[in-house]
Enzyme design. Sequence first.
Site, PDB file in Angstrom:
ATOM      1  N   ASP A   4     -26.979  15.832 130.604  1.00 16.09           N
ATOM      2  CA  ASP A   4     -26.110  16.772 129.896  1.00 16.09           C
ATOM      3  C   ASP A   4     -26.198  16.424 128.409  1.00 16.09           C
ATOM      4  O   ASP A   4     -26.843  15.453 128.010  1.00 16.09           O
ATOM      5  CB  ASP A   4     -24.671  16.700 130.428  1.00 16.09           C
ATOM      6  CG  ASP A   4     -23.898  17.983 130.077  1.00 16.09           C
ATOM      7  OD1 ASP A   4     -24.351  18.740 129.205  1.00 16.09           O
ATOM      8  OD2 ASP A   4     -22.832  18.214 130.680  1.00 16.09           O
TER       9      ASP A   4
HETATM   10  C1  NOJ Z   1     -22.507  20.553 127.839  1.00 19.08           C
HETATM   11  C2  NOJ Z   1     -22.095  21.100 129.166  1.00 19.08           C
HETATM   12  O1  NOJ Z   1     -21.410  20.130 129.909  1.00 19.08           O
HETATM   13  C3  NOJ Z   1     -23.248  21.623 129.995  1.00 19.08           C
HETATM   14  O2  NOJ Z   1     -22.734  22.242 131.145  1.00 19.08           O
HETATM   15  C4  NOJ Z   1     -24.088  22.544 129.172  1.00 19.08           C
HETATM   16  O3  NOJ Z   1     -25.114  23.105 129.958  1.00 19.08           O
HETATM   17  C5  NOJ Z   1     -24.632  21.766 127.992  1.00 19.08           C
HETATM   18  N1  NOJ Z   1     -23.524  21.300 127.180  1.00 19.08           N
HETATM   19  C6  NOJ Z   1     -25.597  22.587 127.134  1.00 19.08           C
HETATM   20  O4  NOJ Z   1     -24.920  23.514 126.391  1.00 19.08           O
END
Ligand code: NOJ
Length: 747
Positions: A280
């Site tokens: 993530d």
């Molecule tokens: C953080 C989020 O937790 C995740 O779900 C997302 O895909 C990413 N950022 C990218 O934006």
Amino acid sequence: MMKRLSLRICSLFVFCGMFGYLSAQDNLENRIEKMLSKMTLRQKIGQMNQVNARKPDGKLYQQIRNGEVGSILNAEDPVLLNQLQKAAVDSSQLGIPLLFARDVIHGFKTIFPIPLGQAASFNPEIVEEGARVAAVEASENGIRWTFAPMMDISRDPRWGRIAESFGEDTYLSEVMAVAMVKGFQGKDLSDPSSIAACAKHFIGYGAVEGGRDYNISNIPERQLRNVYLPPFERSIQEAGCATIMTSFNSNNGIPPSASKFLLTDLLRKEWKFDGVVVSDWASVSIMVTQGFCEDKKEAAKKAANAGLEIEMVSGCFIDHLEQLVKEGAVSEETINNAVRNILRLKYKLGLFDNPYTDLRPERKIYAAEHLKAAKKAAEESFVLLKNEQDILPLGNDIKTVAVIGPLADAPHDQMGTWCFDGEKEYTQTPLEALKKQFGKNVNFIYEQTLAFSRDKDKTKFPKAIEAALKSDVILLFVGEESILSGEAHSLAGLDLVGAQSELLSELSKTGKPIVTVIMAGRPLTIAKELDLSDAVLYAWHPGTMGGPALAGILFGKSYPSGKLPVTIPRYVGQIPLYYSHEKIGRPAKKNEVLLDDIPSEAKQSSLGNTSYYLDAGFDALFDFGYGLSYTTFEYSDLTLSKDILSKDEVLQVSVALKNTGKREGCEVVQLYTSDIAASIAPLVKELKDFKRVTLKPGEQQVVTFDLPIQKLAFWNYEMKKVVEPGKFDVMVGGNSVDLLTRRFTVK
Ligand code: NOJ
């Protein structure tokens, strides 16, 4: 380009000559090995580096030309994407195409209901169709990878991201996750309208303590396997989900981005996953803040060695992996394996053959069929919670309607959270749709009264009351703005915010009937509002076509059929409150609220001796699976094909369902099972199947489920997935509480 093509053709002939026949799979693996053999260590690590390109600059282009970037997120202009791609394909040494990723969560331009709303449809077909529409629209812009679906089991409505989930139930989440992956990925990843899906967040992110985002979870392995992992496993095995994203939370003290157990032992060895694992956003570098690593270098080492392959934005891999390989702390084979998986995905997506986005002028965003699908999804997502004296649907006798509240005409907010590309100019609100569909015969008086959900300014209340007094019925649109749910939007209280509740109280004093429509990203504690309303329709954040869908339902052009994918608690203090909990020794028997009955200076006692709150009893405001219709359904004659079965048999479960009301309706018939006793405390109930059944008034149908006994398997005391022989109950009904029950035995 020509040179590369002839090389590929040549090598194909050589291989075909050597082995006579090569399967497509062998061919693909050969292409991967060939490319890998040409790559420097730096170029390999480049493939593992994902960069944020919200504002691409000269530095980024240089990195791309150097082969130091494998994928890019957050760029969505197709012209820009093609420019970035040109730098990779034409100006980097090996010409490996970039992969463009984005959070396309519940629609790209045409926005569908939030995933929690989609789950309320209990209809995987609309979920698949919604994801297909999103893929078609996103891929037109060059996006070939979405970070969805989120399949975190979510049992805490304080957690803002519950909106992005399919709710509290494992089986429902499995079915919806599989459908969404299929929709995104289409028939074949190489189709230009297919986008790779990403099962996230691996794992336990929805179980963060207290619903506080980014917090910790403590889910033991058995519970992980029985409750949290199944949607991931089925997405991979049944739908071929191409990628997986690790989560921010540490589980049992270990951040998933560095968990060898999760990323290697489970994912690769046990599940044979051959896709890509991405972190993530900076979930590798935050391992330093989590105290799990001393610095970013150690974070890169731990993540790579655990099996993480693409690092999102924090640059730990590109900055440190080369050195770590030189030091022998990470093996080059580990890097090679990661790059194989990344290249495989790029080949499968057809990016080597077709790296650019077609900038054709005719585009499908907001196509009529997309809007139609979004409207259907919205209709099926609404859950009718109360409908006193059948006030809904509104009839021909209704001449004047007061439309009141901050969400009656809030085109931005009705789209919901995680919506980067939806445009409010294209959203159709309830106010607009009501006027358009019924304005000829009905006079709509609109009073927004509160500018937005958190607004506390009551100066416009008198005008709302004036409008109410002139009308036959009040349609009140309240809830949450979209920004109150989603990532980093946890709440400690779940009552209606601002002066919304007071507005409802004041309106109720007019004596006019009130239909309350709640648009929200999560279950809210609405006991008071429920009492003050004649009807309550839970509409989640319904997306672009929420308005027409709602208008049609309110006036009976269509009917509600959604069921709750998540329990609605009475009080925040009851959380976590979910139907499928483990059996306990002293379950509450009736919903006693004993606080005021206790005499002063009462002697020490255990009162009812059961598990409940003195001040809140134990029951929910609405249980999982609950939802009314404009008609009524009666269940009878639950029959089983057999009473005693072996583990390989299939039990047929039939029930007679009758529409006993005056209107057509669609009922979600739900089948639950319960293991009477097992080697670990079993769950009180588990959803195992469901069917949507549409019946005309008076019509009756026998609904039959095939229940393979293997569906009763679970990870037991010995950590083996088995069906344990013994007695089971099977239960069928229209929600998780009002159920017909029969018992059977597994030999
Ligand atoms: C953080 C989020 O937790 C995740 O779900 C997302 O895909 C990413 N950022 C990218 O934006």
